[in-house]
Design an enzyme around this catalytic site. Structure first.
Site, PDB file in Angstrom:
ATOM      1  N   ARG A  67       6.619 -44.131 -38.993  1.00 51.45           N
ATOM      2  CA  ARG A  67       5.460 -43.721 -39.812  1.00 51.45           C
ATOM      3  C   ARG A  67       5.632 -42.339 -40.417  1.00 51.45           C
ATOM      4  NH1 ARG A  67       3.307 -46.979 -35.644  1.00 51.45           N
ATOM      5  NH2 ARG A  67       3.151 -45.171 -34.324  1.00 51.45           N
ATOM      6  N   GLU A 104       6.656 -42.695 -20.914  1.00 60.01           N
ATOM      7  CA  GLU A 104       5.857 -42.904 -19.717  1.00 60.01           C
ATOM      8  C   GLU A 104       6.663 -43.664 -18.658  1.00 60.01           C
ATOM      9  OE1 GLU A 104       1.486 -44.705 -18.489  1.00 60.01           O
ATOM     10  OE2 GLU A 104       2.130 -44.740 -20.572  1.00 60.01           O
TER      11      GLU A 104
END
Length: 182
Positions: A67, A104
């Site tokens: 993006r 994560e």
């Protein structure tokens, strides 16, 4: 430093859609596709970025996969500077350098062409992406820019998530600007 007016902020914030429980339960995903297809909001955003960065003396804008390409390529063209894609590992065809960063649950890696910022050292580079959360990808991007001999002068994000430590962590490497903060 140029900041959004309240009206501009309202236009951009109202163009971003929240998607609950995506990509997993408990997450509220900030969907920028609605900003991109809103010509007024996208125009306000890109004009704001142009006005903010036109006096920075930039040589390149580097967009983070994927993006960041949308905002970075358009901004580079508006500023009259080069655009450099910072890609996920294995997507660039020439000699690259790479940087790993923590997720994560695991590790990921991004890379850039070794000659992406020209032969002269010290090119002034703005790194841009849509959102900063934990700051791992952006931190790796800033490190890559600097490893090429260029200078990451700032990392810019359309959205900054302030309830996570990404902005604070990234500020240890470079200046950080979020157009809007959540």
């Amino acid at each position: 430093m140029l900041k959004l007016s309240q009206t501009e902020k309202h236009i951009i914030e109202n163009s971003i859609r929240d998607i609950k429980d995506f990509p997993k339960p408990g997450i509220i995903f900030k969907d920028i596709t609605t900003l991109l297809n809103d010509k007024e909001a996208y125009g306000v955003l890109m004009n704001h970025l142009y006005q903010r960065y036109k006096e920075y003396g930039l040589d390149y804008v580097a967009g983070i996969d994927a993006r960041g390409f949308i905002f970075g390529a358009a901004l580079a063209q508006m500023l009259g500077v080069g655009f450099v894609p910072i890609r996920k590992k294995g997507k660039l065809p020439y000699t690259t350098i790479s940087e790993k960063y923590s997720l994560e649950y695991g590790v990921d890696e991004i890379e850039v062409h070794i000659d992406a910022f020209g032969k002269d050292k010290g090119a002034r580079v703005l790194v841009i992406d849509d959102l900063i959360a934990t700051g791992g990808t952006a931190g790796a991007a800033a490190t890559l820019v600097n490893q090429t001999g260029a200078n990451c002068v700032e990392c810019c994000f359309v959205i900054g998530l302030t309830f996570l430590d990404g902005i604070k962590n990234l500020e240890q490497k470079t200046q950080v600007y979020s157009v809007i903060e959540v």
